[in-house]
Enzyme design. Structure first.
Site, PDB file in Angstrom:
ATOM      1  N   HIS A 382     -12.017   0.829   5.162  1.00  0.00           N
ATOM      2  CA  HIS A 382     -11.360  -0.284   4.474  1.00  0.00           C
ATOM      3  C   HIS A 382     -12.232  -1.034   3.503  1.00  0.00           C
ATOM      4  O   HIS A 382     -11.796  -2.034   2.942  1.00  0.00           O
ATOM      5  CB  HIS A 382     -10.825  -1.292   5.494  1.00  0.00           C
ATOM      6  N   LYS A 573      -6.114 -15.838  -0.042  1.00  0.00           N
ATOM      7  CA  LYS A 573      -6.763 -14.714   0.632  1.00  0.00           C
ATOM      8  C   LYS A 573      -8.013 -15.253   1.299  1.00  0.00           C
ATOM      9  O   LYS A 573      -8.350 -16.435   1.107  1.00  0.00           O
ATOM     10  CB  LYS A 573      -7.135 -13.613  -0.371  1.00  0.00           C
ATOM     11  N   ARG A 574      -8.714 -14.410   2.088  1.00  0.00           N
ATOM     12  CA  ARG A 574      -9.964 -14.879   2.666  1.00  0.00           C
ATOM     13  C   ARG A 574     -10.894 -15.385   1.561  1.00  0.00           C
ATOM     14  O   ARG A 574     -10.882 -14.863   0.437  1.00  0.00           O
ATOM     15  CB  ARG A 574     -10.642 -13.732   3.434  1.00  0.00           C
ATOM     16  N   LYS A 579     -14.366 -11.913  -3.864  1.00  0.00           N
ATOM     17  CA  LYS A 579     -12.991 -12.160  -4.315  1.00  0.00           C
ATOM     18  C   LYS A 579     -12.952 -13.182  -5.447  1.00  0.00           C
ATOM     19  O   LYS A 579     -11.937 -13.390  -6.094  1.00  0.00           O
ATOM     20  CB  LYS A 579     -12.130 -12.621  -3.139  1.00  0.00           C
ATOM     21  N   THR A 681      -3.573  -6.311  -0.498  1.00  0.00           N
ATOM     22  CA  THR A 681      -2.154  -6.151  -0.174  1.00  0.00           C
ATOM     23  C   THR A 681      -1.394  -7.404  -0.595  1.00  0.00           C
ATOM     24  O   THR A 681      -0.194  -7.339  -0.861  1.00  0.00           O
ATOM     25  CB  THR A 681      -1.919  -5.902   1.337  1.00  0.00           C
ATOM     26  N   LYS A 685       2.498  -8.089  -2.314  1.00  0.00           N
ATOM     27  CA  LYS A 685       3.530  -9.052  -1.897  1.00  0.00           C
ATOM     28  C   LYS A 685       3.983  -9.889  -3.089  1.00  0.00           C
ATOM     29  O   LYS A 685       5.174 -10.146  -3.278  1.00  0.00           O
ATOM     30  CB  LYS A 685       2.988  -9.971  -0.792  1.00  0.00           C
TER      31      LYS A 685
END
Ligand code: D6G
Length: 841
Positions: A382, A573-574, A579, A681, A685
């Site tokens: 992952h 998100k985290r 990120k 992901t 969405k």
């Protein structure tokens, strides 16, 4: 069959199996039967009357009534699997981020409309009651939610797949914000009872730790090993039903909870320390106490390794138990009928544990055991972040799982012999490919154990799978190219569109029927409607209502008022440096600076929302949370800014919050440094709910852009290859000096505009941006990010065009259903036949 433990009072068993006791009569799905059940549970089971005013008890009564309808389908599904003795897959995962169950069960059973109406007759509003359900937050982020979406799709596709995980007493921590800082609170999600699980004590397993290996000769004179003097823990399963979409199938998620054996510590007990002896039980029960709140990195804690082995061992033993109950003791066919999918490196000790069970308990020879193991295990990677590839000190393994370490050494020796045959004399390569990493503190590389022991290894988006075989796992790819494959992630449209966006669901159903709910490719039939003004108008009305709902949530939780006519720009998100939430903040500061400099002609009002949890030990990420909150405070309180810009940080991001966030979003921020986000992901969405993506060429963004077309995607930033090249000569100071905009942003940050009473607190973030070693290369992408944001703002002003793009994003999201992902896994890895359960009489 004994349960709990050998020395527990043996359970009393019926003299012969009783078939008359089980009634598989279908309960009514009509309003009258449902309401009768709800009232029955409210009064007779829960003992509540008209004096009770909390929403919790109606929620419980409703859940029991819905659950009853799952039970009969559950039993008949499991019977069908057993009768057909079909091939099965087990999804082993330390995380299942299920969120809430009620709404999903009602949707899949097709009783949501009936219940909404029926409850109104009782004076109850379904949405209010549903709010009582706590999220099952047994996961950190994407990886755990993916596991939950997979289960939903497998049940919908009628694939015999069972999830195995851990029943943590405390799930992902709750986050609240104090003076801008993240504060963590424990999440005791089971406190008020969980109507969605069934304890199955009769399937309790024993899991061993400690002790040592002993060798002996068996009856045939063969040398065998056994693991002795162990400290054992019981694993008690709790089953959660996983309903398919209106198809009668109900699969199982089995979560293990640790319990102490009844064997007291005899020494302590005999020494008169009764209470101490009882107290030592806690040690055992601690194993499943809490989820490790780290996303994409591990910290080598002993308890974490215990959790991993506990899950692997209990699940494998359970599968063998089941196998024997259906097939007897012979294991010849085992590999033909069973497959284990390992979700990341977390459960990969399963490779060694299956070998141990086959060698020591089933008395197989090495080659037979290995041929079964390596034909049943499949591993999903992952992440490309090296720190997330788990390694455990050999020392810890020896102390906790000595017999497993023996087996790992043997697997490694045989593997290295193979490497030496393939590349004679290449000792450097042998060292690189060894499961054991040498050094002052030798380590077991869990990913390597998984690769060697699995017949399939997959990444989770095209770019990610490509980078895996070119980089991290290159040597292994040269050895076994046929093992490697890609399976692009997805999300279930049942939860992430049909359930969370009821208005859009109604609009879609009205135009193209409801086939898309179980076949998302069908959604492309709305593409031609993007050209029709009347349809765009209806779409715009839905979007505006969803934005109002989101604005209400933000106002309630953050005290910031979002204007639904503004551009809703969202990154949830985290919180992680890769990120790049920090890049988003720099853009907000840039917009603020523009407003302050009176440079706001043709302005697009914008509301920026961020949310996400930082790992409690990740200081830099926590500082980013603080910066977001501080910048938001300055912007929101500056009268000169007004409605042109608002910014908020929504605390305690979770599945049920995303259910409100993604339908109300216009612009989805997917801005990781290229080559770092395996898939994503959240991006899917948002797309499904008609947001446009602003993003880098990273993870599944690339495939999203391919599907929707360049002109409906806001691309920016360096590619993975450009990043690799520029990294060698990266000079952020120079980039900053050359950009007027970025200089102005840095100046505001550096002069303490956002931390006037807390001097210096943001210095570590400033230093990271200015560092030539900044792995995330923020400064390098700043200018092109600002340009893409400017394009977004301009396009938003032309609402007709924006809505057209939004519709096309939704229309082209068909690929990103986990139904497609699961079909890919099934075609290329699992090879299961769908099983249609016999409907109960
Ligand atoms: C689930 C549903 C229940 C069934 C049980 C079987 O709890 O109806 O009896 O699974 O478990 P296995 O024997 O298949 O593990």
């Amino acid at each position: 069959m004994p349960y709990y433990s050998e020395n527990h009072f043996a359970p009393l068993v019926l003299s012969k199996p009783n078939k008359k006791l089980t009634s598989l009569k279908v309960l009514g799905m009509d309003k009258k039967s449902l309401l009768r059940n709800i009232k029955h549970y409210y009064t007779h089971r829960l003992g509540r009357d008209s004096n009770c005013s909390t929403t919790h008890y109606p929620y419980m009564a409703l859940s029991f009534a819905v659950r009853d309808r799952l039970m009969e389908r559950w039993i008949s599904t499991q019977h069908s699997y057993d009768e057909q003795n079909c091939r099965r897959t087990y999804y082993l995962s330390l995380e299942f981020l299920m969120g809430r169950s009620l709404g999903n069960a009602m949707l899949n059973l097709d009783i949501d409309a009936t219940l909404r109406e029926g409850l109104l007759e009782l004076g109850l509003v379904l949405e209010e009651i549903a709010e009582s359900e706590p999220d099952a937050g047994l996961g950190n982020g994407g990886l755990g939610r993916l596991a939950a979406c997979f289960l939903d799709s497998c049940a919908t596709l009628q694939l015999p797949v069972k999830g195995y995980g851990i029943r943590y007493q405390y799930g992902m921590f709750r986050q609240h914000i104090e003076n801008g800082y993240q504060v963590e609170d424990p999440d005791h999600w089971l406190r008020d009872g969980n109507p969605w699980e069934v304890e199955r004590q009769e399937f309790t397993q024993r899991v061993s730790f400690g002790g040592h290996t002993e060798y002996y000769k068996d009856a045939l004179g063969l040398t065998r090993a056994r693991w002795v003097d162990t400290r054992d823990v019981l694993a008690v399963p709790f089953d959660t039903p996983v309903p398919g979409f209106r198809n009668g199938t109900v699969n199982t998620l089995r979560l293990w909870q640790a319990a102490a054996t009844d064997e007291f510590d005899l020494e302590e007990f005999n020494a008169g320390s009764y209470t101490e002896a009882v107290g030592s039980k806690n040690n055992a029960e601690n194993i499943t106490m809490v989820l490790y709140p780290n996303d994409s990195s591990e910290n080598g804690k002993e308890l974490r390794l215990k959790q991993q082995y506990f899950l692997a061992s209990a699940s494998l033993k359970d599968v063998l138990r089941k196998w024997k109950s259906l097939n007897g003791d012979r294991l010849d066919d085992f590999a033909a009928k069973n497959c284990f999918q390992l979700n990341d490196t977390h459960p990969t000790v399963a490779v060694a544990e299956l070998m141990r069970l086959l060698l020591d308990e089933e008395r197989m020879d090495w080659d037979s055991a290995w041929s079964i193991t390596s034909a049943t295990m499949a591993y999903t990677n992952h992440t490309l972040l090296p720190e997330a590839l788990e390694r455990w000190p050999v020392r810890l393994f020896r102390q906790l799982l000595p017999r497993l370490l023996d087996i790992i050494y043997e697997i490694n020796a045989r593997h290295l012999a193979q490497v030496a045959t393939r590349w004679p004399g290449d000792t450097a390569r042998q060292r690189r490919l060894s499961i054991i990493e040498e050094g002052p503190e030798p380590q077991v590389r869990m990913a390597y154990l998984a690769i060697i022991g699995s017949f399939s290894i997959n990444g989770v988006a095209e770019l990610h799978s490509k980078l895996l075989v070119e980089g991290l796992f290159r040597d292994f790819y040269e050895l076994w190219p046929e093992k490697f494959n890609n399976k692009t992630n997805g999300v279930t449209q049942r939860r992430w569109l049909a359930h969370c966006n009821p208005q859009l669901k109604a609009l879609l159903n009205d135009e193209i029927g409801d086939a898309w709910i179980s076949d998302l490719k069908q959604i492309q039939r709305i593409a031609p409607l993007a050209g029709r003004a009347a349809f765009r108008q209806r779409w715009a009305k839905v979007k505006r209502d969803n934005k109002k709902r989101l604005a209400d949530l933000v106002e309630r939780e953050c005290g910031v008022r979002f204007n639904p006519d503004a551009l809703f720009d969202v990154q949830v998100k985290r919180i992680h440096e890769y990120k790049r939430q920090l890049l988003n903040v720099l853009h907000c500061i840039h917009l603020y600076a523009r407003i302050k400099a009176d440079d706001s002609d043709n302005w697009t009002p914008r509301c920026v929302l961020l949310a996400g949890k930082a790992a409690p030990g990740y200081a830099q990420a926590k500082l980013i949370v603080k910066l977001i909150n501080n910048v938001a405070k300055v912007i929101n309180n500056d009268p000169q800014v007004g409605d042109r810009l608002k910014m908020a940080f929504l605390p305690n991001y979770r599945v049920s919050a995303m259910e409100v966030i993604c339908p109300g979003t216009d612009l989805s921020e997917q801005i990781s440094t290229a080559g770092k986000e395996a898939s994503g992901t959240g991006n899917m969405k948002f797309m499904m709910n008609g947001a446009l993506t602003i993003g880098t060429l990273d993870g599944a963004n690339i495939e999203i852009r391919e599907e929707v077309g360049d002109e409906h995607f806001l691309l920016f930033g360096l590619t993975e290859e450009e990043i690799k090249v520029q990294r060698h000569d990266y000079q952020p100071d120079l980039i900053i000096a050359r950009s007027r905009d970025l200089s102005r942003v840095m100046e505001l940050l550096e002069k303490g505009q956002f931390n006037q009473f807390e001097p210096g607190i943001f210095d570590p973030l400033i230093a990271a941006i200015r560092s030539p070693d900044d792995p995330w290369m923020l400064a390098a992408d700043f200018t092109s990010y600002v340009e893409a944001q400017q394009t977004a703002a301009e396009r938003y002003l032309c609402q007709e065009e924006w809505i057209r793009s939004a519709i096309l994003n939704c229309a082209h999201s068909g690929k990103f259903s986990t139904d497609r992902t699961m079909q890919d896994y099934n075609r290329e890895i699992w090879r299961l036949d769908p099983i249609r359960p016999q409907p109960p009489a």
